[in-house]
Structures are given as structure tokens and as C-alpha cells.
Scaffold this active site. Sequence first.
Site, PDB file in Angstrom:
ATOM      1  N   SER A 202       0.854  -1.188   0.000  1.00 13.38           N
ATOM      2  CA  SER A 202       0.000   0.000   0.000  1.00 13.38           C
ATOM      3  C   SER A 202       0.891   1.241   0.000  1.00 13.38           C
ATOM      4  O   SER A 202       1.687   1.424  -0.916  1.00 13.38           O
ATOM      5  CB  SER A 202      -0.964  -0.033   1.189  1.00 13.38           C
ATOM      6  OG  SER A 202      -1.957   0.961   1.065  1.00 13.38           O
ATOM      7  N   ASP A 269     -16.607 -17.567 -10.835  1.00 12.63           N
ATOM      8  CA  ASP A 269     -15.693 -18.502 -10.191  1.00 12.63           C
ATOM      9  C   ASP A 269     -15.130 -19.525 -11.171  1.00 12.63           C
ATOM     10  O   ASP A 269     -13.921 -19.705 -11.293  1.00 12.63           O
ATOM     11  CB  ASP A 269     -16.439 -19.193  -9.036  1.00 12.63           C
ATOM     12  CG  ASP A 269     -15.622 -20.253  -8.324  1.00 12.63           C
ATOM     13  OD1 ASP A 269     -14.408 -20.358  -8.595  1.00 12.63           O
ATOM     14  OD2 ASP A 269     -16.197 -20.956  -7.476  1.00 12.63           O
ATOM     15  N   ASP A 272     -12.215 -19.624 -14.688  1.00 15.32           N
ATOM     16  CA  ASP A 272     -10.784 -19.937 -14.721  1.00 15.32           C
ATOM     17  C   ASP A 272     -10.532 -21.442 -14.808  1.00 15.32           C
ATOM     18  O   ASP A 272      -9.383 -21.892 -14.787  1.00 15.32           O
ATOM     19  CB  ASP A 272     -10.074 -19.359 -13.493  1.00 15.32           C
ATOM     20  CG  ASP A 272     -10.746 -19.760 -12.174  1.00 15.32           C
ATOM     21  OD1 ASP A 272     -11.318 -20.862 -12.122  1.00 15.32           O
ATOM     22  OD2 ASP A 272     -10.691 -18.976 -11.213  1.00 15.32           O
ATOM     23  N   ASP A 276     -13.712 -22.927  -6.944  1.00 18.57           N
ATOM     24  CA  ASP A 276     -13.155 -22.905  -5.588  1.00 18.57           C
ATOM     25  C   ASP A 276     -13.552 -21.660  -4.806  1.00 18.57           C
ATOM     26  O   ASP A 276     -12.983 -21.371  -3.752  1.00 18.57           O
ATOM     27  CB  ASP A 276     -11.628 -22.996  -5.641  1.00 18.57           C
ATOM     28  CG  ASP A 276     -10.999 -21.912  -6.520  1.00 18.57           C
ATOM     29  OD1 ASP A 276     -11.759 -21.085  -7.071  1.00 18.57           O
ATOM     30  OD2 ASP A 276      -9.770 -21.898  -6.666  1.00 18.57           O
ATOM     31  N   VAL A 278     -13.114 -18.629  -5.857  1.00 16.72           N
ATOM     32  CA  VAL A 278     -12.144 -17.569  -6.152  1.00 16.72           C
ATOM     33  C   VAL A 278     -12.272 -17.146  -7.607  1.00 16.72           C
ATOM     34  O   VAL A 278     -12.266 -17.998  -8.508  1.00 16.72           O
ATOM     35  CB  VAL A 278     -10.698 -18.035  -5.882  1.00 16.72           C
ATOM     36  CG1 VAL A 278      -9.701 -16.929  -6.240  1.00 16.72           C
ATOM     37  CG2 VAL A 278     -10.528 -18.448  -4.427  1.00 16.72           C
ATOM     38  N   ASP A 454      -8.576  -6.390  -4.848  1.00 13.85           N
ATOM     39  CA  ASP A 454      -8.302  -5.256  -3.958  1.00 13.85           C
ATOM     40  C   ASP A 454      -9.394  -4.207  -4.133  1.00 13.85           C
ATOM     41  O   ASP A 454      -9.627  -3.701  -5.228  1.00 13.85           O
ATOM     42  CB  ASP A 454      -6.941  -4.661  -4.308  1.00 13.85           C
ATOM     43  CG  ASP A 454      -6.411  -3.683  -3.266  1.00 13.85           C
ATOM     44  OD1 ASP A 454      -7.220  -2.955  -2.656  1.00 13.85           O
ATOM     45  OD2 ASP A 454      -5.189  -3.640  -3.066  1.00 13.85           O
ATOM     46  N   HIS A 500      -6.914  -6.057  -0.151  1.00 20.23           N
ATOM     47  CA  HIS A 500      -5.876  -5.044  -0.018  1.00 20.23           C
ATOM     48  C   HIS A 500      -4.800  -5.512   0.962  1.00 20.23           C
ATOM     49  O   HIS A 500      -5.015  -5.560   2.167  1.00 20.23           O
ATOM     50  CB  HIS A 500      -6.481  -3.719   0.454  1.00 20.23           C
ATOM     51  CG  HIS A 500      -5.480  -2.601   0.476  1.00 20.23           C
ATOM     52  ND1 HIS A 500      -4.839  -2.176  -0.660  1.00 20.23           N
ATOM     53  CD2 HIS A 500      -4.993  -1.843   1.500  1.00 20.23           C
ATOM     54  CE1 HIS A 500      -4.011  -1.194  -0.347  1.00 20.23           C
ATOM     55  NE2 HIS A 500      -4.075  -0.988   0.951  1.00 20.23           N
TER      56      HIS A 500
END
Length: 582
Positions: A202, A269, A272, A276, A278, A454, A500
Site C-alpha cells: 500500500s 468462479d 478460470d 473454488d 475464487v 483489492d 488489499h
Amino acid sequence: MVSTYTGFALGMVAVAVQAATLADHCAIDYAASVLPTQDLGLGITIDPSSVSAALTTNSSVTSQWFEAAVIDYCNVTFAYSHDGLVGDVVHVSYLIPPQEKFANRYVSTGGGGLAINSGASFSPVGIIAGAVSGITDGGFGSFNTQYDSVFLLAKGTVNWQATYMFGYQAHHELATLGKQFTRNFFNVTTSDKIYSYYQGCSEGGREGWSQIQRFADQFDGLVTGAPAFRFSQLQTNHLSGGVIEQAVGYYPPPCELEKIVNLTIAACDGMDGKTDGVVARSDLCKLNFDYKSTIGEPYYCPASSGGFPGGAPLRRRQFPGGGPTPEQNGTVTAEGVAVASAFTDGLVDSEGKRIYLNPQPGSAFADATTQYNDDSKTWGPVVSGLGGEWIARYLNLEDKNNIDSLENVTADTLRDWMSLGMQKYYDSLQTTWPDLASFKSAGGKVIHVHGEADSSIPAGSSAHYYESVRNTMYGSLGFDESIAAMDEFYRMYMIPGGEHCGSNTDQPAGGWPATTLQTVIKWAEEGIAPDMLDNVGDIDTLCRWPLRPLWSDNGASLDCVLDSASTESWTYTFDAFKYPVY
């Protein structure tokens, strides 16, 4: 020529240092005797009476940025002043490992938000790596004093010394002193190299780049996470959610936006190749998912007594108020989707030109958070403390933590505020210089990481800077050749689902890499460049940018692929400005 007796004496000192325990040397007298008082070209004077030394043993440390460990260290702190500045005092603190753990290394760690250091959050990583580990207070009065509290000398009068210290100078001094102090403390001969490293995220990520861009040979390797590049654009853009909602004429309840996020994650999800929880390919999500498909979906959130999303100081600054909210029960509206779509697309001005970018699909709509007015029983805008303070304090030079409201503030207003701040702080805070030829020539290596989800500093911000460097340094080369040239010294990794500077409660399986400093150390010292980056999570390896993850065999096999359409979706031209915005 060094006399035989002198060489013998120095050798005896080295033997004595090696034979002594950390406790033997964790003393004020010894620390004062090895202060870095050599002329290092900094124009400073060290105060020997300021030295303190404190021994810590069997300290258990843990972080997503390093592996859990039990460490011993000596904390030596001292102060110095800049010659010619009346009343100037800067404090630095160095954690020193035991002799048997010391590996001829020094590490600086950075801050976050408007803090120039992160205290014990990052500094143990140096001890774990066999290094002396340093932090600075920037001359702000204490290690807990943040930049905004010293920015103004009076209304309308900028403390430029503090600004340049925060911008880059304090970390240059910290590392320069730290490397020499390390050499002195362990009596490392001038013929032996002290390797120097940096880690920060950051604001700490920005601080790392401030050194790369100015002091090419200062660090052998750096880990920079989610850097606060383009300081004026970034801070002003925290107001974009409220301005977009104002333009749409709708302030969605937080639960409605949360529902849209959850539905986005569920829909994207599997894009990709791995189901999972994500979103590892937010670019495919951006290209293929339509928020309109969420209209009519029900949402429900119970009443809350208040608080701040994430709970951290950055979140408290981002979301002032944090008051109670009523029960939220409804369905996703077309207006809510309009807000979500406009926010994800990013700011454009009244002429349709791009001003800036926002977080990737699947990220929380942090800067579009609304608050409940119990008197009117309606939802309204939150004036982000990050953006509001930037305008009030740093542009208007008022001793205020926020602007009063977003009344009459438009996208064009935000554009003009960005321009003003960019011009005013270009040489101190903006931190976007794209020509890193000197750093590369000096042999430096940098690993740049960013959580793909983020919600505070968009992942696209890092992609834009990487592209700015690639185009500036290797614009005459073909795409593959330019990427190969970048790989020689600069490698970037997006962390699927990452938030983040850490893992994401909305996408926890994405994890976070904990041994990145060790990876850059191997690259700098042994020439072992990371093809993929080790990660702690269900996704255990990360693809090197611009390659993108794609699984096959029902998520069992990972390939890192180049997808031109996906790469293009990360590419932005900020044509609302009449000059380059790197």
C-alpha cells in the site's frame, strides 16, 4: 596500507563479535560505539545520547507476509537531525538478529495509509531472513505519528520537509544508515557485501517504488505490494463511488451491493477452470459477466450496531461514521446495477473521456458504500475519509479530515482535483516515474504483487504502471521481447481473490504469498528468478504477469496462458488528461 597489527586487531574484534551473544551486544554503550557516523552524504548529525537498546527473546510472530516464527532480536533506536534545520529530529529503529542467524543482510520495511512505518507488522520479516530490519518515524515526532498530523505548519502553509521525507527521503536515509549500521554492528569488512532489501504494501509499496525510481543501487531486491501509485488520482478516486451514485440518483443499501458482489463471484468462479470460490480471472469476468443478470435477486442483511468494514485503521479512514444500520431486505434493482456497472467501469468525464479506473469485478464496492440516515429513513453517500482528507488538507490546505459533502461535485470536479494534486506533488508523492533503466543497470530485482480483488487500490493500477514501464523502456521491441526484457529485473504477480495487502474473507481460498522476500533474496543473491510465485492457500502458485491462470482437468492442472483479449481488458488510456498519466 593496513598494518599487520591493525589487521590483527580488526580480526580479533570480528572474532569477539562472533563469540559474543546477542545479549552481550544489546547494550547502549556498544550500540553507541557502532553508530553509522561515517560520512554517508546525507547531511545529518546523529545524536549519540539518543541511543536505546532492548533485548527481546522467544517472540512469536505471525503475518500473511511472512511465515510464523519464534525470534530473538535486539531493538536499537537512535535519533539524528538534518544539518541546518532547527528543531529537526528523526528517529530510526533497527531490529538486530543474533550473530549465528545473521546472513549479511539489511531490510527496510514500509508503512500503510498515511503512516511511514508499519511497526511490528512487517519488521520481523527481516529477522526471519537473517537481516537487520529498519523502520523510520520520518521525523514526525514518534513512530506512531502519521504524516497528516504534521503536513501543515499552519493553515495554507505546507510542511515541505515532512512531505519530502514522507515522499522518499526518510526511507533513503533509513536504508543508507541501516546498511552502514549493520556493517558496523557485526564488523563486516568492506570487502564483504551487505545485501539490502525492502518489503512494503500500500503506502509501503509506494515507498518502495520511490526508492527504485530515485536511488538505483540502494536495494538489491524489493517486494512491493499494491503500491499507492498516482497518489493524487488514487486518493481523489476514493470519492468516485459517491459521485457516481449522485449522478445515477440512487444510493444502494450496502446489502444490495454485497449481493451483487456475491453473485458476481459465484458466476465468475468457474471461468478460470477451477470452482473454488475464487475469481482468478477477473478479466474474463469483466468481458463476459453482465451485472444486469442480478436484477431481481433477493438480498437480506440483519440490523447492525455499526462498525467499520475490515476494522483496520485504513478502513476507519475510508469509511467515517460507521453507525448502526437497519435490517436490509429487498431485491437487486436496476438502479443498483447501474451504480455497480458505472463504478466498475471507472470514472469518465462529461466528454466521455477516461479519468481513472476502479477495482476488478468480484471486488467489494468499498468506495461506493452508503450510510443510513435514521431521521429521513433513507440511504445516502459516505464521503470517504481517504478522498475527502486529500481534498481538504492536501489541496485546500485546511486543517480538516474531510470535506463537508459531495454537493456540486461531479466527475469533472474529481478530474480537476486529480490534476491539481498531480501537479503540486509530482516530485514527492505521485511516484510514477517509468524509466527504471538505472535500477536495472545496478542489478536490482523487484517482485510486485497485488490482490486481484483489492477494493482500496485497484489491481489495474499496478497493471497500468507495469505497462508504463514496459512501453517507456522497451516500446521499440515486440511484445514477447519486451516482456522478456522486463522479466530480467521486474516481475509482477496478481493474487487471485486477494484483497488489499492480504487475503479476502469473500474469497478465502485465494490466500496470500508469505515467502516473497525469500524469493527475491534468491533472485538477487543466487540468480534464481521466479517463474511462478509460491502462495499460501488453495491456489499454491501464482502466474507471472501478463500470463493468466487457467485450470483444466476439473481444476487439477494449472497453465499460465497469454490471452490477448484479457490483457487488453487491463489496458487503460487516461485521455481526460492532456499529459501522460503513467
